[in-house]
Design an enzyme around this catalytic site. Structure first.
Site, PDB file in Angstrom:
ATOM      1  N   SER A 183       0.796  -1.225   0.000  1.00 54.19           N
ATOM      2  CA  SER A 183       0.000   0.000   0.000  1.00 54.19           C
ATOM      3  C   SER A 183       0.829   1.277   0.000  1.00 54.19           C
ATOM      4  O   SER A 183       0.369   2.310  -0.455  1.00 54.19           O
ATOM      5  CB  SER A 183      -0.954   0.004   1.192  1.00 54.19           C
ATOM      6  OG  SER A 183      -0.272  -0.244   2.390  1.00 54.19           O
ATOM      7  N   HIS A 211      -5.424  -3.010  -2.761  1.00 56.39           N
ATOM      8  CA  HIS A 211      -5.040  -2.063  -3.818  1.00 56.39           C
ATOM      9  C   HIS A 211      -5.006  -2.684  -5.206  1.00 56.39           C
ATOM     10  O   HIS A 211      -4.662  -2.017  -6.176  1.00 56.39           O
ATOM     11  CB  HIS A 211      -3.686  -1.430  -3.480  1.00 56.39           C
ATOM     12  CG  HIS A 211      -3.732  -0.680  -2.188  1.00 56.39           C
ATOM     13  ND1 HIS A 211      -4.228   0.597  -2.094  1.00 56.39           N
ATOM     14  CD2 HIS A 211      -3.421  -1.062  -0.923  1.00 56.39           C
ATOM     15  CE1 HIS A 211      -4.196   0.993  -0.830  1.00 56.39           C
ATOM     16  NE2 HIS A 211      -3.705  -0.001  -0.103  1.00 56.39           N
ATOM     17  N   LYS A 243     -11.623   1.406  -1.518  1.00 53.51           N
ATOM     18  CA  LYS A 243     -10.564   1.916  -2.381  1.00 53.51           C
ATOM     19  C   LYS A 243     -11.091   2.022  -3.814  1.00 53.51           C
ATOM     20  O   LYS A 243     -11.878   2.915  -4.083  1.00 53.51           O
ATOM     21  CB  LYS A 243      -9.316   1.075  -2.197  1.00 53.51           C
ATOM     22  CG  LYS A 243      -8.674   1.559  -0.889  1.00 53.51           C
ATOM     23  CD  LYS A 243      -7.797   0.697  -0.148  1.00 53.51           C
ATOM     24  CE  LYS A 243      -7.463   1.408   1.177  1.00 53.51           C
ATOM     25  NZ  LYS A 243      -6.954   0.501   2.183  1.00 53.51           N
TER      26      LYS A 243
HETATM   27  C1  PLP Z   1      -6.875   0.262   3.473  1.00 50.61           C
HETATM   28  C2  PLP Z   1      -6.334  -1.088   3.727  1.00 50.61           C
HETATM   29  C3  PLP Z   1      -6.929  -1.941   4.653  1.00 50.61           C
HETATM   30  C4  PLP Z   1      -8.032  -1.507   5.555  1.00 50.61           C
HETATM   31  O1  PLP Z   1      -9.245  -1.434   4.892  1.00 50.61           O
HETATM   32  P1  PLP Z   1     -10.377  -0.498   5.518  1.00 50.61           P
HETATM   33  O2  PLP Z   1     -11.618  -0.963   4.859  1.00 50.61           O
HETATM   34  O3  PLP Z   1      -9.999   0.894   5.176  1.00 50.61           O
HETATM   35  O4  PLP Z   1     -10.380  -0.745   6.996  1.00 50.61           O
HETATM   36  C5  PLP Z   1      -6.434  -3.231   4.765  1.00 50.61           C
HETATM   37  N1  PLP Z   1      -5.380  -3.634   4.026  1.00 50.61           N
HETATM   38  C6  PLP Z   1      -4.773  -2.821   3.148  1.00 50.61           C
HETATM   39  C7  PLP Z   1      -3.603  -3.333   2.365  1.00 50.61           C
HETATM   40  C8  PLP Z   1      -5.216  -1.524   2.982  1.00 50.61           C
HETATM   41  O5  PLP Z   1      -4.588  -0.712   2.140  1.00 50.61           O
END
Ligand code: PLP
Length: 394
Positions: A183, A211, A243
């Site tokens: 990320s 991602h 995302k």
């Molecule tokens: C953003 C993210 C999460 C968390 O997800 P949320 O729904 O925002 O709690 C978990 N793993 C990765 C790799 C992320 O980038």
């Protein structure tokens, strides 16, 4: 001294330290919809820091689906999924997510953080081992630490180090856990090699594709689809909905047995209120758009190429990433913040990512691109960055 005074006295040194180290965090107030043009703290900005890769967070389609479902369901879900919070919208979304990612079943969680905590804790416990890439997302690391299994972190993408861990004699289960697209760096995990090691040492494997889903693979089906790796070799797949899909929530996809086991024992699934049905309805609309409108992925990939093509001759410290995550490695947290502030003064919003989110000495500007950006937006970003980056190096 009151109770409140005692608490404040405990906490003030932490705040002071954070300020001195250039690590103090503060929030900005956004008004209006998400998108490349954001109204932030009372001014218009060009935004390069959201995870809205496909430009769906502010899209009118999911918003209309949410309004329509709110008319039918109201705003609240009333209880956890296992009580009366699981609606026909949630059920349909789970089926569509399973079909999209090519897995037998999917299970919704309220957030990706909770999905990761819940899954790791359901799969391993005392006497087992969790082997995690050092650069995994905080929610995966926290899940490992909370599980009471022995937690080992291997150097980033270091398969030899991982293999040494796997080869050490041990009676318990070993669960390998990795981000699919990292990320903060944008690089891909060696998923095929992780699956090979998993088989060779009789381990278990879980990946977090927060991602990659929506961005990579045919119809955006995610990193495993992009690499052509079967679901049986990557049997625990976590995807998030906040995302590329632009809404909120997360899911785990895998076998019938895995999903049934998570329903029984993932504590962050069982002991929490279900997300409201209108959120599920909005996500169903976003999922259709993400699958069908492949021009969004094509556009995104053009913008990534444009950014790299322009940033490289400008001398910017690019990272080896083909993802819409394009970090510029600066190193010093104060300098990173200074650059981010210089950009903001020109109306460009890029987040300064500092420890503890990334390892010490690797503070960076985390630039993210979206299908909703225009080519001129990228040009303006690079031109502005080049001016300030040169100035700081001089
Ligand atoms: C953003 C993210 C999460 C968390 O997800 P949320 O729904 O925002 O709690 C978990 N793993 C990765 C790799 C992320 O980038």
């Amino acid at each position: 001294m009151t109770g409140a005074d005692r608490l404040d006295r405990d906490l003030e040194p932490l705040l002071r330290r954070r300020r001195e180290q250039g690590l103090y965090r503060r929030r900005r107030v956004v008004s209006g919809p998400q998108g490349p043009r954001l109204h932030v703290d009372g001014r218009d900005c060009l935004c390069f820091c959201s995870n809205d890769y496909l430009g769906l967070a502010g899209h009118p389609g999911p918003a209309a689906a949410m309004r329509e479902a709110a008319g039918r369901y109201g705003a609240g879900s009333g209880a956890a999924h296992l009580i009366v919070g699981h609606t026909a919208e949630h059920q349909a979304l789970e089926e569509e997510l399973a079909a999209w990612t090519g897995r037998p079943r999917a299970l919704l969680f309220s957030t990706g953080y909770m999905a990761n905590m819940g899954v790791i804790n359901a799969l391993v416990g005392e006497g087992d081992r969790v082997l995690e890439d050092r650069l995994n997302h905080a929610s995966l690391l926290d899940g490992g630490w909370l599980s009471r299994a022995r937690m080992r972190r291997y150097p980033h993408a270091d398969l030899a180090a991982l293999e040494r861990e796997l080869a050490a004699p041990d009676d318990g289960r070993a669960l390998i856990v990795s981000d699919a697209v990292f990320s903060m760096d944008g690089d891909l995990a060696p998923l095929g090699a992780l699956a090979d090691l998993t088989d060779r040492y009789g381990a278990r494997l879980m990946i977090d594709d927060a991602h990659g889903l929506g961005v990579l693979g045919p119809e955006g089906a995610g990193t495993p689809a992009a690499l052509g790796i079967s679901w049986q070799r990557l049997p625990v797949y976590v995807g998030t909905l906040g995302k590329a899909l632009g809404t909120f929530g997360a899911f785990v996809a895998g076998s019938e047995t895995l999903i049934e086991a998570l329903i029984q024992r993932a504590r962050t699934y069982v002991f929490t209120t279900a997300p409201p049905a209108p959120v599920a309805a909005a996500t169903r609309c976003a999922l259709r758009l993400a699958r069908e409108e492949s021009w969004r992925r094509e556009r995104l990939s053009e913008l990534v190429n444009r950014f790299r093509r322009e940033a490289d001759p400008a001398g910017l410290p690019l990272a080896p990433s083909q993802a819409p995550i394009q970090p510029l490695l600066i190193g010093d947290p104060h300098e990173t913040v200074r650059l981010s502030e210089a950009l903001l003064a020109e109306g460009i919003l890029v987040s300064a990512i500092r420890p503890p989110t990334v390892p010490p000495g690797t503070a960076r500007l985390r630039i993210t691109l979206s299908a909703a950006h225009r080519s001129e937006d990228v040009d303006r970003l690079v031109e502005t960055l080049a001016r300030h980056y040169r100035r700081s190096a001089a």
